[in-house]
Structures are given as structure tokens and as C-alpha cells.
Scaffold this active site. Structure first.
Site, PDB file in Angstrom:
ATOM      1  CE  LYS A 296      -1.572 -23.575  10.577  1.00 26.67           C
ATOM      2  NZ  LYS A 296      -2.804 -23.073  10.672  1.00 26.67           N
TER       3      LYS A 296
ATOM      4  CB  SER B  94      -2.340 -19.602  11.498  1.00 26.04           C
ATOM      5  OG  SER B  94      -3.316 -20.580  11.230  1.00 26.04           O
TER       6      SER B  94
ATOM      7  CB  SER C  54      -5.569 -20.062   9.125  1.00 26.51           C
ATOM      8  OG  SER C  54      -5.197 -19.237  10.308  1.00 26.51           O
TER       9      SER C  54
HETATM   10  N1  GLN Z   1      -6.409 -14.988  11.939  1.00 23.98           N
HETATM   11  C1  GLN Z   1      -7.523 -15.600  12.534  1.00 23.98           C
HETATM   12  C2  GLN Z   1      -7.159 -15.642  13.967  1.00 23.98           C
HETATM   13  O1  GLN Z   1      -6.282 -15.311  14.343  1.00 23.98           O
HETATM   14  C3  GLN Z   1      -7.718 -16.965  12.144  1.00 23.98           C
HETATM   15  C4  GLN Z   1      -6.697 -17.886  12.224  1.00 23.98           C
HETATM   16  C5  GLN Z   1      -7.228 -19.310  11.827  1.00 23.98           C
HETATM   17  O2  GLN Z   1      -7.855 -19.292  10.972  1.00 23.98           O
HETATM   18  N2  GLN Z   1      -6.545 -20.241  12.357  1.00 23.98           N
HETATM   19  O3  GLN Z   1      -7.731 -16.537  14.707  1.00 23.98           O
END
Ligand code: GLN
Length: 480
Positions: A79, A154, A178
Site C-alpha cells: 500500500k 482505504s 481499512s
Molecule cells: N474508513 C475509516 C476512515 O475513513 C478507516 C480508515 C482506515 O482504517 N485507515 O477513517
């Protein structure tokens, strides 16, 4: 050799039997990734040179009769919020469009030491903020299973490359879901280990007290093997845990007879859709294998989203302060004064979601509001952690859906941030508690959209989590 369906064990056997070389495998994976990428936009960068030289090293070691490591020749993707020496790392942000890190993250270093071949960097939401991968400055990722839908976020790119078959495994990061949510949307395995189990050195910080690095893979065995390699104490991350790392593969063969599984009732209230049906089928399967399923309560669940979006934005506002045009980032060229430079650089560089979070976070930390918001959210976090502790005094593991719905259509939730934040309702609690959690495929809806089942266990009980997941997988859970 068919890169799109190989598992890590098959690669090991294939290399040993000389059915293919690591160099051939890397070249084929790179070719496939380049050919498939226009369909998904999952890779932001392919690192041909680095991949081919890592693969050549594995071939040399094999030829010399040396052990090339447990991940020898395995094509993996990383990532783009995890730094890679000499390879552009953008965090899917305009701000870091040309940032070339001077060092490797510990997890990346460990993968390469174990013989893995890094194919490239994957797309994600900007600075890992989002649930759909639509917050990337370099365009959204499409779900390989249903191209009109999001892959989740994400870590959408890292889930998509494994689902698409261009990488055998990948690294993602998880702050509030994420890894698990995109794994569930794309139908692959995604693991968020205990907080501190994997070093965060070289993970660009979003919310440091919640950030985790973890693997995506095609099956539970491969995910366990990836975690074996990246887990463990790292002097470069003072929050990395001292606890020794067991060989997670040992847990994979054990059966689940007699395991007690809790179903948190708050997670199923009002959930009447195909996701709930699939999870129920999954539970029936585990019952048939000898698990005892009991009802439990996590009473503070309904406060989790509010607490999470206060804590994570507070930490993000502080962590992102470093991106100011002075050191790492692009610098707005028209700025005349220093203040102008900060303002213009950040104003032009950050996307809307990052700005929203920086503003929210700055507000909740400001004098006069700190106690009312930030401190209160920290208290709620403790209550949520206690809920889990109490549940784990009665059961060995918890099972929930990963997301209340399967992959949604591109743009469907873009206009309403609150609606987007609700996709994390089942994953955020585990993150706040810092416990291990994972998404394991649990069949699909009638439209063919993958559903993920979330397994949560006590701190450092990754073996218990893998035991349950692999037994579920063996029993055919992924195709329910
Ligand atoms: N979707 C969650 C957020 O927007 C989690 C994001 C993540 O785990 N990096 O914060």
C-alpha cells in the site's frame, strides 16, 4: 504457471520442482499487473527493476543450495502509505506526488528478507482516510469482482490486486477497518493484527494509536505466513510488542470443536439483508463443526463511530501538520511569505477529506473543547475496550459481519460523508480496543458480491483467530 491462482505453498513447490524460476514468475506477474491495471487502477507504481533483482537473488540462492526464505519468489504489493526506499510513496496525495523515501518500512524490509518480490505500490484513499478508495488524488480503484463498484477502502488497491490475481499477497494498513472492509468487498482474506504486533516504522502516520499494518492474501494459510514474517518487536517502533511471535501455521490444522463463539447482539440489530443471511449461514457451518455459539453484548457499540472520528481526526490533525511544504512535500510556487507557503501548499495539496479531518481534529483538540470532545472520546474508548474484555471472559472469539452491506457503486456515497463513515460501524470497535480481527470470505450475495465474516479474538490471540478462520475455510465457508 498461472500467477492469478498461485498460493504461497504452490510457489514454494514450483520453485523447488523447477517448474518455474522466481525470475519467470516475477516477469509474468509484472506483465499481468501492467495489462490488468487499466481495468482497476489498483497500482500507482510498478517496480519492475526492484522486483526482477529480488527475484534474481532468490534464483541465485536456490541455485547455490541456500534457503531463500519462507516467501521466496512470492510477488507482493505494498500500500502506498508504507515507505519504500527509492520507490515513490505518495499516500495517494498530490502533496507527496514526488516523494522518494530514503528508507524501507520494517514490514517491507522483512518481506524482502524473507524472499518476497515487491511488484509495486497500491492505490488507496489519501493518507488512508476513507472507505471506498474514492479519496485518492490519482483516481478511484474499481472492484475486480464488479467493476462498477468500489473495492472498499482505504486499502482498496491492496485488496484489488489480490482479488484480481496480479499479486499473491499484499500489505495494507488499518486504522478503523481499512484492511478488513476492502478484503470483504473484494472476497479475499485480510488481517488486522493486535496493535503493536507489526512494527509501524515506515507507515506514514494517520492516527498513531490506531494504525496497524497487516496482510491481504488469497487464503488463510498465506495470510498467516505473511504475518509470521512481518510480526515482531522492532527497536524502531517503541509501540511494537515484545511478546514472542508464535508460528501461526501451527494453529491452522487444529479443529474448532468446543470453541465458544460470541455473537454481539448489537451488531445484528436491524440488520436484515443478504449480508446478515450469509453470516448466519457461516455460523451454522461453525456450529456443525462443533463450535458453541452464544449471544453476548457489547453495550457501548453505538458510541464507537463518534469516538473514533474524534480520536482519529485529533491524531490526524497533529500527524499531518508535518506536510507543510518545507521538507517532504511539493511547495506552492506562488507563495511570497512563509505563512502563504504553508497555506497555499496545504490548501492545494490536501484533498477534501483530509481537510475535513484536519479541521475536525484541530477543533476537538482546541482549548475549551478538549475535555468535551477528545477526553470524553478517550473515556468511551476505554469503555469499548472493557466491553470486549468482558465478552472474552465468556467466549474464545467473536463473530460479526465486516460491513453492513457489500461493495457499493462508485459515487454512491460520495456526497454524504456521514453515510460513508457508517460503513465502518462493525470494524471500528475492534480497532479502538486494539485486538486482532480479520475478514474471511463468507460467500456472496445473489448478485455475486462477496461478503466477509469478521473474527475477533483477545489481544495476541492471532492463533485462535487463524484456527477459526482456517477451519471455516476448510469447511467451504468461502463459497457458502
Ligand atoms: N474508513 C475509516 C476512515 O475513513 C478507516 C480508515 C482506515 O482504517 N485507515 O477513517
Amino acid at each position: 504457471m498461472n500467477v492469478a491462482s498461485l498460493t504461497i505453498s504452490q510457489i514454494r513447490d514450483g520453485l523447488r520442482a523447477k517448474s518455474f524460476s522466481a525470475s519467470e514468475l516475477a516477469a509474468e506477474a509484472l506483465r499481468l499487473a501492467a495489462a490488468e491495471n487499466p481495468k482497476t487502477n489498483a497500482y500507482l507504481l510498478l517496480s519492475d527493476e526492484r522486483a526482477l533483482s529480488a527475484a534474481a537473488r532468490v534464483d541465485q540462492q536456490l541455485a547455490a543450495g541456500q534457503d531463500p526464505g519462507p516467501l521466496a519468489g512470492v510477488p507482493v504489493a505494498v500500500k502506498d502509505v508504507i515507505v519504500t526506499k527509492g520507490l515513490r510513496t505518495t499516500c495517494a496525495s498530490r502533496l507527496l506526488e514526488n516523494f522518494i523515501p530514503p528508507y524501507d518500512a520494517t514490514a517491507v524490509q522483512r518481506l524482502e528478507q524473507a524472499g518476497a518480490v515487491i511488484l509495486g505500490k497500491t492505490n488507496c484513499d489519501e493518507f488512508a482516510m476513507g472507505s471506498s478508495n474514492e479519496n485518492s488524488a490519482f483516481g478511484p480503484v474499481r472492484n475486480p469482482v464488479a467493476p462498477d463498484r468500489v473495492p472498499g477502502g482505504s486499502s482498496g488497491g491492496s485488496a484489488a490486486v489480490v482479488a484480481q490475481g496480479t499479486a499473491v499477497a499484499s500489505l495494507g494498513s488499518d486504522t478503523g477497518g481499512s484492511i478488513r472492509q476492502p478484503a470483504s468487498f473484494c472476497g479475499v482474506v485480510g488481517v488486522t493484527p493486535t496493535y503493536g504486533r507489526v512494527s509501524r516504522y515506515g507507515l506514514v502516520a494517520f492516527a498513531s494509536s490506531l494504525d496497524h499494518i497487516g496482510p491481504f492474501a488469497r487464503n488463510v494459510h498465506d495470510a498467516a505466513l505473511m504475518l509470521n514474517v512481518i510480526a515482531g518487536r522492532d527497536p524502531m517502533d517503541s509501540t511494537s510488542a515484545l511478546a514472542p511471535v508464535p508460528d501461526y501455521r501451527a494453529a491452522l490444522q487444529q479443529d474448532v470443536r468446543g470453541m465458544k463463539i460470541g455473537i454481539p447482539r448489537e451488531y445484528f440489530e436491524g440488520l436484515r439483508n443478504e449480508t446478515a443471511d450469509q453470516i448466519r449461514k457461516g455460523l451454522d457451518l461453525l456450529r456443525a463443526q462443533g463450535c458453541e455459539i452464544v449471544d453476548v453484548s457489547l453495550p457501548h457499540t453505538s458510541y464507537a463511530i463518534a469516538a473514533y472520528y474524534i480520536i482519529c481526526t485529533a491524531e490526524a490533525s497533529s500527524n499531518l501538520a508535518r506536510f507543510d511544504g518545507v521538507r517532504y512535500t511539493f511547495r506552492a510556487p506562488e507563495a511570497k511569505t512563509m505563512l502563504d507557503m504553508y497555506n497555499l501548499t496545504r490548501g492545494q495539496g490536501f484533498g477534501a477529506e483530509c481537510k475535513r479531518r484536519i479541521m475536525l481534529g484541530t477543533y476537538v483538540l482546541s482549548a475549551g473543547y478538549y475535555d468535551a470532545y477528545y477526553l470524553k472520546a478517550q473515556r468511551v474508548r476505554s469503555l469499548i475496550a472493557r466491553d470486549f474484555q468482558q465478552a472474552f471472559s465468556q467466549v474464545d472469539a467473536l463473530i460479526t459481519p465486516v460491513s453492513p452491506f457489500p461493495a457499493f457503486k462508485l459515487s454512491e456515497k460520495l456526497a454524504d460523508p456521514m453515510e460513508m463513515y457508517l460503513s465502518d460501524i462493525y470494524t471500528i470497535t475492534g480497532s479502538l480496543a486494539g485486538i486482532p480481527c480479520m475478514s474471511v470470505p463468507c460467500g456472496a450475495t445473489s448478485e455475486g458480491l462477496p461478503v466477509g465474516m469478521q473474527i475477533l479474538t483477545r489481544h495476541f490471540d492471532e492463533p485462535g483467530m487463524f484456527r477459526l478462520a482456517s477451519s471455516f475455510e476448510r469447511a467451504g465457508g468461502s463459497t457458502l
